[in-house]
Design a protein around this motif. Structure first.
Motif, PDB file in Angstrom:
ATOM      1  N   ARG A 224       3.544  91.687 -29.873  1.00 54.67           N
ATOM      2  CA  ARG A 224       2.146  91.252 -29.969  1.00 54.67           C
ATOM      3  C   ARG A 224       2.111  89.782 -30.355  1.00 54.67           C
ATOM      4  O   ARG A 224       2.656  89.402 -31.385  1.00 54.67           O
ATOM      5  CB  ARG A 224       1.422  92.106 -31.006  1.00 54.67           C
TER       6      ARG A 224
ATOM      7  N   GLU B  70      -2.683 103.838 -32.603  1.00 55.42           N
ATOM      8  CA  GLU B  70      -1.387 104.001 -33.251  1.00 55.42           C
ATOM      9  C   GLU B  70      -1.425 105.276 -34.072  1.00 55.42           C
ATOM     10  O   GLU B  70      -2.388 105.543 -34.783  1.00 55.42           O
ATOM     11  CB  GLU B  70      -1.103 102.795 -34.146  1.00 55.42           C
TER      12      GLU B  70
ATOM     13  N   LYS C  94       7.662  95.215 -32.534  1.00 55.74           N
ATOM     14  CA  LYS C  94       7.953  96.426 -33.306  1.00 55.74           C
ATOM     15  C   LYS C  94       7.837  97.629 -32.398  1.00 55.74           C
ATOM     16  O   LYS C  94       7.116  97.616 -31.402  1.00 55.74           O
ATOM     17  CB  LYS C  94       6.935  96.575 -34.440  1.00 55.74           C
TER      18      LYS C  94
ATOM     19  N   ALA D  97      -4.408  81.282 -31.073  1.00 53.76           N
ATOM     20  CA  ALA D  97      -5.649  80.622 -31.474  1.00 53.76           C
ATOM     21  C   ALA D  97      -5.752  79.332 -30.664  1.00 53.76           C
ATOM     22  O   ALA D  97      -4.828  78.520 -30.686  1.00 53.76           O
ATOM     23  CB  ALA D  97      -5.630  80.316 -32.962  1.00 53.76           C
TER      24      ALA D  97
ATOM     25  N   GLU E 285       5.023  89.287 -33.235  1.00 54.77           N
ATOM     26  CA  GLU E 285       5.900  90.286 -33.809  1.00 54.77           C
ATOM     27  C   GLU E 285       6.253  91.295 -32.731  1.00 54.77           C
ATOM     28  O   GLU E 285       5.470  91.562 -31.817  1.00 54.77           O
ATOM     29  CB  GLU E 285       5.242  90.992 -35.006  1.00 54.77           C
TER      30      GLU E 285
ATOM     31  N   VAL F 287      -5.097  87.771 -27.681  1.00 53.30           N
ATOM     32  CA  VAL F 287      -3.901  88.533 -28.022  1.00 53.30           C
ATOM     33  C   VAL F 287      -3.178  88.850 -26.723  1.00 53.30           C
ATOM     34  O   VAL F 287      -3.810  89.203 -25.728  1.00 53.30           O
ATOM     35  CB  VAL F 287      -4.262  89.831 -28.772  1.00 53.30           C
TER      36      VAL F 287
ATOM     37  N   ILE G 232       0.141  81.652 -32.762  1.00 49.91           N
ATOM     38  CA  ILE G 232       0.218  81.438 -34.207  1.00 49.91           C
ATOM     39  C   ILE G 232       1.007  82.539 -34.885  1.00 49.91           C
ATOM     40  O   ILE G 232       1.428  82.397 -36.031  1.00 49.91           O
ATOM     41  CB  ILE G 232      -1.181  81.314 -34.850  1.00 49.91           C
ATOM     42  N   ALA G 233       1.198  83.658 -34.223  1.00 49.69           N
ATOM     43  CA  ALA G 233       1.997  84.726 -34.804  1.00 49.69           C
ATOM     44  C   ALA G 233       2.507  85.593 -33.681  1.00 49.69           C
ATOM     45  O   ALA G 233       1.839  85.755 -32.647  1.00 49.69           O
ATOM     46  CB  ALA G 233       1.189  85.564 -35.783  1.00 49.69           C
TER      47      ALA G 233
ATOM     48  N   VAL H  41      -0.362  86.636 -31.168  1.00 53.20           N
ATOM     49  CA  VAL H  41      -1.736  86.260 -31.509  1.00 53.20           C
ATOM     50  C   VAL H  41      -1.882  84.766 -31.228  1.00 53.20           C
ATOM     51  O   VAL H  41      -1.071  83.967 -31.695  1.00 53.20           O
ATOM     52  CB  VAL H  41      -2.043  86.557 -32.984  1.00 53.20           C
TER      53      VAL H  41
END
Lengths: 321, 208
Positions: free
Chosen positions: B169, B205, B183, B173, B181, B138, B178-179, B171
């Motif tokens: 963030r 959080e 925020k 692999a 976002e 991450v 792969i992702a 992510v």
């Protein structure tokens, strides 16, 4: 030339027959209708397929919120690799159509998570939140461990509110603080936590002893001991006695203003000022509540006693009386 | 014929004679090539030089301390923060975010030890252990912080910060994203004094 003439004739006959058809009522051709219906059906089928295609594409359905330590179900459409990433947690699983179960030990850490399905259709990402459990665990700090009695705002306590999985509970939560000394309650107060912390400050009681400082939420409580000790000596009194050729000076039990005996080892100073100006000073430690010293005898003079900033009585000896 | 040849050249003809020093057109065409080569070479050099800052950044010494996060201390209670404490806490808190990203990106739990202790250290160390098993990493990029000290213990040994972080963030692999976002997420951090210095004991959080 003959060939071209025959071709012309053929074409002319076709044109003529077409013209005849125009003049006559149209006959519905059978094959074109079937073709049209078939095309129409195919078009409708394609349209339906397009509309329902998302239903067949890979997808994830996650609950928006999960309680820490509880299992949860993630709905999976399609097949591929499911990745889960969040604070304190990461996992990878091969999944196919159906439900994927998150086990209780996988949902302990509260926070925001991403569930990612990687399949031949592409990548689908969904987010969900794990919130703290309802069961509370308190972490309580009380300072200091030893204070003089009868002092203003000398004892402080800070309570940190967690759940059983060490997630900080930031929603407002009432915390009860209690302070008791020798069975007498000197503080009983409710404070609502803010961002996971509740704090209070209180006076030390007039009575010396081991104060029990307790913070509690419901059935969960934490106890800390704050030793309350006597404050500065107060009302210091002594008396002197001639024993042989020496003056023995002795205090009454040394106490603070609240009546608590000062701890053994407290320094008491005896000073003998003779009339001729000679001065003797002796430091004595309190032992079993009393300080005692031996001074050389004098014909005339004044003996005083003090401890810290506290001044006791005077004893005059001889002609100085 | 010679006049025709001369006509091909880019020179003034006088007396039908070719002026000395003039060059044939064919030769000019050949001379353009070196000039073109020079232009291409200069362009390439300019491109390489323009990438120099990027290269320098890539090979830069990452051990330099990160810029400190500014912490608003006006709301701290029950005790106001001293300037020296504010600076010390801000330094540790900034370092904590850098160390956390480094630890999660490299799957190196030892990178947490300088700034993290207790619950926070255990939580993120567990995440790293699981990331190693899953072949994931991450990458956290904190684009901005809006940090305020909301609690400072009377004894001066514990402190809480509330921080709205614009966090990206990613992510990964097997090294591929792969992702991702971005925020704005409210965080709560509790720092305590450990071994004569501040460390982050909780970084979570906040529940909204």
């Amino acid at each position: 030339m003959k060939r071209s003439t025959s071709v012309i004739k053929q074409r002319a006959s076709v044109i003529l027959s077409a013209a005849k058809d125009l003049g006559s009522p149209p006959r519905a051709p059978v094959r074109p209708i079937l073709r049209a219906r078939s095309l129409h059906a195919k078009g409708m089928l394609l349209f339906v397929l397009i509309l329902t295609l998302p239903l067949f594409a890979a997808d994830l359905r996650v609950p928006p919120q999960i309680t820490a330590g509880k299992s949860a179900t993630i709905g999976v459409t399609g097949s591929g690799t499911l990745y889960i990433s969040g604070p304190g947690f990461a996992a990878k699983h091969e999944v196919s159509d159906g439900n994927f179960e998150l086990q209780p030990e996988e949902t302990r850490a509260a926070g925001r998570y991403l569930a990612i399905l990687k399949s031949r259709d592409g990548i689908v990402t969904r987010d969900f939140t794990i919130v703290p459990d309802e069961t509370v665990k308190l972490i309580f700090q009380a300072r200091p461990s030893r204070v003089p009695v009868a002092r203003q705002k000398v004892i402080s306590g800070s309570a940190f509110v967690f759940d059983q999985f060490d997630n900080l509970i930031t929603k407002p939560t009432p915390v009860n603080f209690q302070l008791t000394v020798n069975g007498a309650t000197t503080l009983n107060k409710n404070v609502t936590s803010k961002d996971g912390i509740a704090w209070t400050q209180t006076n030390s009681s007039p009575r010396a002893g081991a104060a029990q400082f307790i913070a509690s939420i419901g059935a969960d409580s934490v106890r800390r001991v704050v030793q309350q000790v006597a404050s500065d000596p107060c009302g210091l009194k002594m008396h002197a006695q001639l024993v042989g050729d020496q003056l023995v000076v002795e205090t009454d039990p040394v106490r603070d203003c609240s009546g608590n005996r000062v701890p053994d080892g407290t320094i008491v100073t005896f000073t003998a000022q003779e009339a001729n100006g000679t001065r003797d000073q002796v430091d004595a430690r309190v032992k079993k509540g009393i300080a005692r010293a031996t001074l050389p005898s004098m014909d005339a003079g004044v003996i005083t006693v003090a401890s810290g900033v506290t001044l006791g009585n005077q004893v005059r000896i001889g002609a100085a009386e | 014929m010679s006049l025709k040849l001369a006509a091909m050249f880019n020179e003034e003809k006088k007396d039908g004679r070719v002026r000395a020093g003039s060059q044939p057109a064919a030769y000019h065409a050949g001379a353009a090539k070196p000039t073109l080569h020079k232009i291409i070479f200069l362009l390439g050099l300019a491109l390489v030089l323009s990438a120099a800052p990027l290269l320098l950044h890539a090979f830069a010494d990452n051990s330099a301390p990160p810029p400190a996060i500014t912490i608003n201390t006006s709301a701290a209670q029950p005790r106001p923060l001293e300037d020296a404490t504010t600076q010390s806490v801000a330094r540790v808190y900034s370092q904590a975010w850098t160390d956390l990203d480094r630890a999660l990106t490299r799957n190196d739990a030892s990178a947490l030890n300088a700034a993290f202790v207790g619950f926070a250290n255990a939580r993120y160390a567990a995440q790293i252990k699981q990331q190693l098993k899953a072949g994931m990493t991450v990458h956290l990029i904190a684009h901005s912080h809006n940090a305020s000290a909301v609690f400072y213990g009377i004894e001066g040994a514990s402190l809480e910060i509330r921080d709205d972080v614009q966090l990206e963030r990613q992510v990964l692999a097997k090294g591929k994203i792969i992702a991702s976002e971005t925020k704005t997420i409210p965080f709560v951090a509790i720092l305590t004094v450990v071994d004569n210095g501040w460390k982050v004991r909780v970084l979570e959080e906040a529940q909204q």
